[in-house]
Design a protein around this motif. Structure first.
Motif, PDB file in Angstrom:
ATOM      1  N   PHE A 126       0.836  -1.196   0.000  1.00 47.16           N
ATOM      2  CA  PHE A 126       0.000   0.000   0.000  1.00 47.16           C
ATOM      3  C   PHE A 126       0.876   1.254   0.000  1.00 47.16           C
ATOM      4  N   LEU A 127       0.464   2.257  -0.796  1.00 45.53           N
ATOM      5  CA  LEU A 127       1.193   3.512  -0.925  1.00 45.53           C
ATOM      6  C   LEU A 127       0.260   4.692  -0.710  1.00 45.53           C
ATOM      7  N   GLN A 128       0.815   5.796  -0.216  1.00 43.26           N
ATOM      8  CA  GLN A 128       0.088   7.051  -0.086  1.00 43.26           C
ATOM      9  C   GLN A 128       0.987   8.186  -0.535  1.00 43.26           C
ATOM     10  N   ALA A 129       0.345   9.321  -0.845  1.00 36.64           N
ATOM     11  CA  ALA A 129       1.089  10.540  -1.153  1.00 36.64           C
ATOM     12  C   ALA A 129       0.663  11.619  -0.176  1.00 36.64           C
ATOM     13  N   THR A 130       1.637  12.382   0.331  1.00 32.89           N
ATOM     14  CA  THR A 130       1.332  13.479   1.243  1.00 32.89           C
ATOM     15  C   THR A 130       0.814  14.680   0.447  1.00 32.89           C
ATOM     16  N   PRO A 131       0.265  15.685   1.128  1.00 31.46           N
ATOM     17  CA  PRO A 131      -0.178  16.909   0.418  1.00 31.46           C
ATOM     18  C   PRO A 131       0.933  17.569  -0.390  1.00 31.46           C
ATOM     19  N   THR A 132       2.193  17.323   0.011  1.00 35.00           N
ATOM     20  CA  THR A 132       3.322  17.889  -0.749  1.00 35.00           C
ATOM     21  C   THR A 132       3.899  16.887  -1.746  1.00 35.00           C
ATOM     22  N   ASN A 133       3.106  15.825  -1.981  1.00 37.05           N
ATOM     23  CA  ASN A 133       3.461  14.812  -2.985  1.00 37.05           C
ATOM     24  C   ASN A 133       4.699  13.992  -2.633  1.00 37.05           C
ATOM     25  N   GLU A 134       4.902  13.771  -1.336  1.00 33.18           N
ATOM     26  CA  GLU A 134       5.935  12.841  -0.903  1.00 33.18           C
ATOM     27  C   GLU A 134       5.339  11.431  -0.857  1.00 33.18           C
ATOM     28  N   LEU A 135       6.147  10.442  -1.160  1.00 29.28           N
ATOM     29  CA  LEU A 135       5.681   9.048  -1.213  1.00 29.28           C
ATOM     30  C   LEU A 135       5.814   8.388   0.157  1.00 29.28           C
ATOM     31  N   LEU A 136       4.738   7.709   0.598  1.00 32.96           N
ATOM     32  CA  LEU A 136       4.745   6.996   1.869  1.00 32.96           C
ATOM     33  C   LEU A 136       4.394   5.532   1.646  1.00 32.96           C
ATOM     34  N   HIS A 137       5.177   4.639   2.249  1.00 34.53           N
ATOM     35  CA  HIS A 137       4.850   3.215   2.260  1.00 34.53           C
ATOM     36  C   HIS A 137       4.044   2.941   3.532  1.00 34.53           C
ATOM     37  N   VAL A 138       2.872   2.356   3.385  1.00 28.13           N
ATOM     38  CA  VAL A 138       1.934   2.216   4.496  1.00 28.13           C
ATOM     39  C   VAL A 138       1.926   0.786   5.022  1.00 28.13           C
ATOM     40  N   GLU A 139       2.127   0.632   6.331  1.00 26.27           N
ATOM     41  CA  GLU A 139       1.994  -0.666   6.993  1.00 26.27           C
ATOM     42  C   GLU A 139       0.613  -0.722   7.633  1.00 26.27           C
ATOM     43  N   ILE A 140      -0.165  -1.767   7.306  1.00 28.40           N
ATOM     44  CA  ILE A 140      -1.549  -1.890   7.772  1.00 28.40           C
ATOM     45  C   ILE A 140      -1.630  -2.946   8.875  1.00 28.40           C
ATOM     46  N   PRO A 141      -2.339  -2.678   9.986  1.00 25.18           N
ATOM     47  CA  PRO A 141      -2.556  -3.702  11.024  1.00 25.18           C
ATOM     48  C   PRO A 141      -3.274  -4.921  10.456  1.00 25.18           C
ATOM     49  N   ILE A 142      -3.209  -6.045  11.183  1.00 22.83           N
ATOM     50  CA  ILE A 142      -3.689  -7.319  10.636  1.00 22.83           C
ATOM     51  C   ILE A 142      -5.166  -7.583  10.881  1.00 22.83           C
ATOM     52  N   ASP A 143      -5.754  -7.116  11.977  1.00 25.14           N
ATOM     53  CA  ASP A 143      -7.101  -7.523  12.374  1.00 25.14           C
ATOM     54  C   ASP A 143      -8.164  -6.833  11.525  1.00 25.14           C
ATOM     55  N   PHE A 144      -8.757  -7.573  10.575  1.00 27.98           N
ATOM     56  CA  PHE A 144      -9.738  -6.976   9.675  1.00 27.98           C
ATOM     57  C   PHE A 144     -11.096  -7.670   9.694  1.00 27.98           C
ATOM     58  N   GLY A 145     -11.308  -8.660  10.537  1.00 27.91           N
ATOM     59  CA  GLY A 145     -12.624  -9.279  10.625  1.00 27.91           C
ATOM     60  C   GLY A 145     -12.949 -10.179   9.452  1.00 27.91           C
ATOM     61  N   SER A 146     -14.233 -10.381   9.242  1.00 29.30           N
ATOM     62  CA  SER A 146     -14.708 -11.418   8.312  1.00 29.30           C
ATOM     63  C   SER A 146     -14.341 -11.149   6.856  1.00 29.30           C
ATOM     64  N   GLU A 147     -14.363  -9.885   6.423  1.00 26.03           N
ATOM     65  CA  GLU A 147     -14.045  -9.592   5.018  1.00 26.03           C
ATOM     66  C   GLU A 147     -12.611  -9.959   4.697  1.00 26.03           C
ATOM     67  N   TYR A 148     -11.706  -9.662   5.640  1.00 25.25           N
ATOM     68  CA  TYR A 148     -10.307 -10.037   5.465  1.00 25.25           C
ATOM     69  C   TYR A 148     -10.140 -11.549   5.426  1.00 25.25           C
ATOM     70  N   LEU A 149     -10.806 -12.259   6.348  1.00 28.44           N
ATOM     71  CA  LEU A 149     -10.711 -13.717   6.393  1.00 28.44           C
ATOM     72  C   LEU A 149     -11.195 -14.333   5.088  1.00 28.44           C
ATOM     73  N   ARG A 150     -12.293 -13.806   4.557  1.00 24.64           N
ATOM     74  CA  ARG A 150     -12.842 -14.351   3.308  1.00 24.64           C
ATOM     75  C   ARG A 150     -11.857 -14.162   2.160  1.00 24.64           C
ATOM     76  N   SER A 151     -11.259 -12.981   2.060  1.00 24.91           N
ATOM     77  CA  SER A 151     -10.311 -12.713   0.988  1.00 24.91           C
ATOM     78  C   SER A 151      -9.059 -13.569   1.123  1.00 24.91           C
ATOM     79  N   ALA A 152      -8.551 -13.701   2.369  1.00 29.22           N
ATOM     80  CA  ALA A 152      -7.362 -14.525   2.590  1.00 29.22           C
ATOM     81  C   ALA A 152      -7.629 -15.978   2.236  1.00 29.22           C
ATOM     82  N   SER A 153      -8.802 -16.471   2.606  1.00 32.44           N
ATOM     83  CA  SER A 153      -9.145 -17.866   2.304  1.00 32.44           C
ATOM     84  C   SER A 153      -9.230 -18.095   0.801  1.00 32.44           C
ATOM     85  N   LYS A 154      -9.795 -17.124   0.076  1.00 31.21           N
ATOM     86  CA  LYS A 154      -9.884 -17.257  -1.380  1.00 31.21           C
ATOM     87  C   LYS A 154      -8.499 -17.267  -2.005  1.00 31.21           C
TER      88      LYS A 154
END
Length: 500
Positions: free
Chosen positions: A131-159
């Motif tokens: 995952f990537l983001q850009a700041t208001p000044t157009n700097e590039l950020l690499h985003v680390e996302i927490p793991i706990d996402f509930g049922s939608e995450y589980l369904r996608s991971a299982s698929k």
């Protein structure tokens, strides 16, 4: 391949009007490594799409970045805040692009909060997504996302786990890491390296599941064309009426549905390599055009009279006996000899038993890695007895057969150490049918029919004992005999020693 997936944001369009960059352009220009493909989703302001594509392509070109594969596609959503349709569209594109790419990056800056949230929920279920983001000044950020996402995450991971379990095993494709402990595989890799350094056509032979595509990729990456396109097509999977168009292209109006000119795979692979898997499935009329492409370096699009010059190295592969197809008039003899210059035969898994423990280790790591995103998954290993059991099997489907068996075993078992019992439960049951081949004898021929039948019986008994790990009870069941005492009597009669 590195791919970027993003929604088209209002800020991206507003800044474009002022010839300024916003999130999409900033990320595309600053990401390392560069993007080979950029897919932009949008459901609004279609009249601005072509201009934004041109703006982004120009920005990429000026900065020396690839810009040929950038496209805005229509997203079929009810509204920018309709979670149901956004989820459906997001899952479709993330699944498609993550399967095609080595790495898929998702822009979280552009688009609505609903689009961002669902991109995170669904994207985290894919092993190769970032995952990537850009700041208001157009700097590039690499985003680390927490793991706990509930049922939608589980369904996608299982698929994702299900997809990886049914896809081809992704063994490393560079020659330096192809599993080649056995002498026969070392010899195969050595020949492939010699072929890779040349420009001759290559014909890869081998049973189903031996890794012909992996070998083709290795040859391409070790060749002088490594920096050019590698296009791959399974000739057996093409509809008969689309083979010609797929390989050689078509002109607009050539047939119903041909609403624009289409460059075929030969044009797409120009200066690079085209891998024709299951080349024996090609119709004879297409074989004529393939021969011309090989000999003259020319192709003609369907519905056109103009010839197009192409510089393409062809690597073909098949599990069929092409000599037999030639003899039966199903494959052109001149095309066969044109392809069969650099011939590489990949041995079956049973011919390279020394490699099996190493291959099992690679496949186990892949399964554990892809399944690790599921929080309830237990990482697994194969015991020494399990490795010995796997090495003793025949594997008619070779590496793909082994891959599927390991996936089944890991699915059914909750134990962290897989033994021969768990692995044996995952083996498929196959019925061996002896072909009814007509026998011809002339008047003075002599045949020792007792010796013939004894040899046949001995071969099957030895094979059953090997596959069962010398467990007579199981070997008896495999052979359909009455009891293990009957098997013991057969072994004495046939001179088969009992392994102690």
């Amino acid at each position: 391949m590195h791919t970027l997936l993003t929604w088209l944001g209002n800020r991206d369009l507003e800044n474009m009007q002022q010839d300024k960059i916003a999130a999409i352009t900033a990320i595309a220009l600053k990401a390392q490594p560069h993007f080979d493909k950029i897919v932009i989703l949008s459901n609004d302001k279609e009249e601005t799409w072509s201009r934004f594509e041109a703006f982004l392509k120009k920005s990429m070109a000026v900065n020396g970045r690839p810009y040929n594969d950038i496209k805005i596609v229509k997203a079929h959503i009810e509204s920018p805040i309709d979670y149901h349709t956004i989820a459906k569209e997001t899952e479709k594109w993330i699944t498609k692009l993550s399967e095609e790419a080595d790495t898929l990056s998702i822009n979280l800056t552009s688009g609505t909060p609903a689009m961002t949230a669902l991109s995170v929920l669904i994207g985290k279920g894919k092993a190769n997504t970032k995952f990537l983001q850009a700041t208001p000044t157009n700097e590039l950020l690499h985003v680390e996302i927490p793991i706990d996402f509930g049922s939608e995450y589980l369904r996608s991971a299982s698929k994702n786990i299900a997809y990886l379990a049914t896809s081809h095993p992704k063994l490393e494709s560079a020659f330096s890491v192809i599993t080649a402990k056995s002498l026969v595989m070392q010899d195969t890799v050595s020949k492939a390296k010699r072929v890779a350094a040349s420009e001759v056509p290559v014909l890869i032979l081998g049973e189903t599941g031996t890794g012909k595509e992996v070998m083709a990729q290795a040859i391409h990456r070790a060749s002088l064309r490594a920096g050019q396109p590698l296009k791959i097509v399974n000739c057996g999977a093409l509809a008969p009426n689309l083979v010609d168009s797929t390989l050689f292209g078509h002109k607009k109006g050539a047939f119903t549905g041909a609403d624009k000119d289409y460059p075929g795979l030969f044009e797409q692979a120009n200066n690079g390599t085209l891998f024709l898997d299951e080349v024996g499935e090609l119709p004879l009329d297409v074989q004529v055009k393939l021969l011309r492409a090989l000999q003259q370096g020319e192709v003609t699009r369907l519905g056109d009279t103009k010839t197009i010059n192409v510089d393409v190295r062809v690597i073909a592969a098949t599990h069929q006996d092409l000599n037999k197809l030639v003899a039966n008039g199903k494959f052109r003899e001149d095309l066969f000899y044109r392809l069969a210059v650099g011939v590489i035969r990949i041995p079956s898994l049973r011919e390279r038993q020394e490699d099996i423990p190493l291959i099992v280790g690679q496949l186990v790591d892949q399964i554990n890695h892809s399944a690790s995103k599921h929080p309830q998954y237990i990482s697994k290993k194969i015991s020494e007895k399990g490795i010995k059991f796997l090495s003793s099997q025949y594997w008619p489907g070779n590496i793909r057969d082994l891959w599927s068996t390991l996936n089944r075993a890991f699915l059914w078992s909750d134990t962290s150490i897989m033994d021969e019992y768990e692995l044996s439960q995952a083996m498929l049951t196959r019925s061996q049918v002896v072909e009814d081949v007509p026998i011809s004898l002339t008047f003075n021929d002599k045949v020792d029919i007792v010796q013939l039948t004894d040899n046949l019986q001995k071969n099957y008994v030895v094979a059953a004992l090997k596959a069962s790990g010398n467990v007579k009870k199981h070997a008896t069941q495999m052979l359909g005999l009455k009891d293990h005492q009957t098997l013991t009597n057969w072994m004495k009669r046939l001179g088969i020693a009992t392994e102690k």
